[in-house]
Design an enzyme around this catalytic site. Sequence first.
Site, PDB file in Angstrom:
ATOM      1  N   ARG A  28      65.026  60.808  13.401  1.00 59.77           N
ATOM      2  CA  ARG A  28      64.080  61.735  14.032  1.00 59.77           C
ATOM      3  C   ARG A  28      63.415  61.141  15.271  1.00 59.77           C
ATOM      4  O   ARG A  28      62.958  61.853  16.152  1.00 59.77           O
ATOM      5  CB  ARG A  28      62.979  62.127  13.042  1.00 59.77           C
ATOM      6  CG  ARG A  28      63.468  62.794  11.770  1.00 59.77           C
ATOM      7  CD  ARG A  28      62.351  62.873  10.766  1.00 59.77           C
ATOM      8  NE  ARG A  28      61.867  61.523  10.427  1.00 59.77           N
ATOM      9  CZ  ARG A  28      60.714  61.276   9.793  1.00 59.77           C
ATOM     10  NH1 ARG A  28      59.919  62.286   9.456  1.00 59.77           N
ATOM     11  NH2 ARG A  28      60.358  60.042   9.511  1.00 59.77           N
ATOM     12  N   GLU A  33      52.429  51.593  15.759  1.00 59.38           N
ATOM     13  CA  GLU A  33      50.982  51.423  15.887  1.00 59.38           C
ATOM     14  C   GLU A  33      50.755  50.513  17.083  1.00 59.38           C
ATOM     15  O   GLU A  33      51.021  49.308  17.021  1.00 59.38           O
ATOM     16  CB  GLU A  33      50.420  50.802  14.611  1.00 59.38           C
ATOM     17  CG  GLU A  33      48.916  50.878  14.485  1.00 59.38           C
ATOM     18  CD  GLU A  33      48.448  50.425  13.107  1.00 59.38           C
ATOM     19  OE1 GLU A  33      48.332  49.195  12.914  1.00 59.38           O
ATOM     20  OE2 GLU A  33      48.217  51.292  12.240  1.00 59.38           O
ATOM     21  N   GLN A  51      37.646  50.313  28.121  1.00 60.10           N
ATOM     22  CA  GLN A  51      38.232  51.285  29.049  1.00 60.10           C
ATOM     23  C   GLN A  51      39.753  51.253  28.943  1.00 60.10           C
ATOM     24  O   GLN A  51      40.350  50.186  28.810  1.00 60.10           O
ATOM     25  CB  GLN A  51      37.806  50.946  30.483  1.00 60.10           C
ATOM     26  CG  GLN A  51      38.327  51.898  31.558  1.00 60.10           C
ATOM     27  CD  GLN A  51      37.752  51.582  32.927  1.00 60.10           C
ATOM     28  OE1 GLN A  51      36.578  51.246  33.057  1.00 60.10           O
ATOM     29  NE2 GLN A  51      38.574  51.674  33.954  1.00 60.10           N
ATOM     30  N   ASP A  52      40.379  52.434  28.980  1.00 62.49           N
ATOM     31  CA  ASP A  52      41.837  52.570  29.014  1.00 62.49           C
ATOM     32  C   ASP A  52      42.253  53.160  30.353  1.00 62.49           C
ATOM     33  O   ASP A  52      41.628  54.118  30.839  1.00 62.49           O
ATOM     34  CB  ASP A  52      42.348  53.496  27.898  1.00 62.49           C
ATOM     35  CG  ASP A  52      42.365  52.811  26.544  1.00 62.49           C
ATOM     36  OD1 ASP A  52      41.762  51.720  26.416  1.00 62.49           O
ATOM     37  OD2 ASP A  52      42.975  53.357  25.611  1.00 62.49           O
ATOM     38  N   ASN A  53      43.320  52.621  30.946  1.00 56.00           N
ATOM     39  CA  ASN A  53      43.846  53.121  32.210  1.00 56.00           C
ATOM     40  C   ASN A  53      45.346  53.362  32.095  1.00 56.00           C
ATOM     41  O   ASN A  53      46.022  52.746  31.260  1.00 56.00           O
ATOM     42  CB  ASN A  53      43.598  52.114  33.342  1.00 56.00           C
ATOM     43  CG  ASN A  53      42.136  51.836  33.582  1.00 56.00           C
ATOM     44  OD1 ASN A  53      41.289  52.721  33.443  1.00 56.00           O
ATOM     45  ND2 ASN A  53      41.815  50.611  33.924  1.00 56.00           N
ATOM     46  N   HIS A  66      46.183  41.589  41.461  1.00 56.35           N
ATOM     47  CA  HIS A  66      44.794  42.049  41.477  1.00 56.35           C
ATOM     48  C   HIS A  66      43.934  41.308  40.461  1.00 56.35           C
ATOM     49  O   HIS A  66      44.418  40.868  39.423  1.00 56.35           O
ATOM     50  CB  HIS A  66      44.729  43.542  41.154  1.00 56.35           C
ATOM     51  CG  HIS A  66      45.497  44.398  42.096  1.00 56.35           C
ATOM     52  ND1 HIS A  66      46.028  45.618  41.729  1.00 56.35           N
ATOM     53  CD2 HIS A  66      45.836  44.228  43.401  1.00 56.35           C
ATOM     54  CE1 HIS A  66      46.658  46.155  42.766  1.00 56.35           C
ATOM     55  NE2 HIS A  66      46.547  45.330  43.786  1.00 56.35           N
ATOM     56  N   LYS A  75      42.995  42.212  29.921  1.00 56.31           N
ATOM     57  CA  LYS A  75      43.819  43.415  29.893  1.00 56.31           C
ATOM     58  C   LYS A  75      44.934  43.293  28.851  1.00 56.31           C
ATOM     59  O   LYS A  75      45.611  42.266  28.780  1.00 56.31           O
ATOM     60  CB  LYS A  75      44.452  43.662  31.264  1.00 56.31           C
ATOM     61  CG  LYS A  75      43.448  43.933  32.367  1.00 56.31           C
ATOM     62  CD  LYS A  75      44.132  44.099  33.721  1.00 56.31           C
ATOM     63  CE  LYS A  75      43.116  44.361  34.823  1.00 56.31           C
ATOM     64  NZ  LYS A  75      43.762  44.477  36.152  1.00 56.31           N
ATOM     65  N   HIS A 122      46.832  39.797  38.277  1.00 57.62           N
ATOM     66  CA  HIS A 122      47.867  40.547  37.566  1.00 57.62           C
ATOM     67  C   HIS A 122      48.607  41.473  38.516  1.00 57.62           C
ATOM     68  O   HIS A 122      48.039  42.012  39.462  1.00 57.62           O
ATOM     69  CB  HIS A 122      47.225  41.370  36.438  1.00 57.62           C
ATOM     70  CG  HIS A 122      48.150  42.352  35.814  1.00 57.62           C
ATOM     71  ND1 HIS A 122      48.098  43.705  36.073  1.00 57.62           N
ATOM     72  CD2 HIS A 122      49.185  42.177  34.955  1.00 57.62           C
ATOM     73  CE1 HIS A 122      49.041  44.316  35.384  1.00 57.62           C
ATOM     74  NE2 HIS A 122      49.718  43.423  34.700  1.00 57.62           N
ATOM     75  N   TYR A 135      47.065  50.323  30.079  1.00 55.68           N
ATOM     76  CA  TYR A 135      46.386  49.083  29.716  1.00 55.68           C
ATOM     77  C   TYR A 135      44.948  49.321  29.288  1.00 55.68           C
ATOM     78  O   TYR A 135      44.275  50.227  29.755  1.00 55.68           O
ATOM     79  CB  TYR A 135      46.447  48.057  30.856  1.00 55.68           C
ATOM     80  CG  TYR A 135      45.920  48.492  32.199  1.00 55.68           C
ATOM     81  CD1 TYR A 135      44.683  48.058  32.664  1.00 55.68           C
ATOM     82  CD2 TYR A 135      46.674  49.323  33.032  1.00 55.68           C
ATOM     83  CE1 TYR A 135      44.205  48.423  33.917  1.00 55.68           C
ATOM     84  CE2 TYR A 135      46.213  49.702  34.278  1.00 55.68           C
ATOM     85  CZ  TYR A 135      44.974  49.249  34.717  1.00 55.68           C
ATOM     86  OH  TYR A 135      44.514  49.623  35.953  1.00 55.68           O
TER      87      TYR A 135
END
Length: 208
Positions: A28, A33, A51-53, A66, A75, A122, A135
């Site tokens: 399927r 996770e 925070q999630d980006n 950066h 991160k 990074h 991230y």
Amino acid sequence: MGEIQVEKDVGGIKGLSVITPKVYGDSRGYFVETYNKKDLQDHGLMMEFVQDNQSKSVKGVLRGLHFQIHHPQGKLVRVTKGVVYDVAVDLRADSESYGKWYGIELSESNFKQLYIPEGFAHGFLVLSKEAEFSYKCTDFYHPGDEGGIAWNDPKIGINWPGLYGIYQGDAKAEGYHLEDGTPLILSEKDERWDGIDDYEKSLSGNDN
């Protein structure tokens, strides 16, 4: 479920970790996770995310290198679509591996994640037709606080896979391309970053 593998201090760089979750698949599709705070803590990874980006990029795009200057972010990075080559450069002044880089291929098929602690630069290069990059961050993004280092600084010497070109003394994309001829794509900002030597001078206040 919580079955993950954690390889710590990868590339001989303390704190840098590769995380591989358990994937449950059948005819399927699959279930995975992607984040479990307790499981990571069981492996000694105690970071808290705020925070999630997510970004989407086409083939040949290179984003980086950066970092946040006054509000450094740890991160946890992964790819949800496509393939990228992800790179972290140790900029921690007191680190034995200062200036050393580590790179890893992250893809939608290998499910690998890279945890990059605070104090690193990074970046990543998109190797597939397009890629979606996600991230989690340990601090909020602060506009105007971003720093950077040239992606092709010869002193760091990152070996970007499948990327060809001759260093011309700056970070411009002109003259660089992937193996299939796809041109390298950089933002105007990323073409202006200086190398790690200039970064060190800026820290010491010596611009000569």
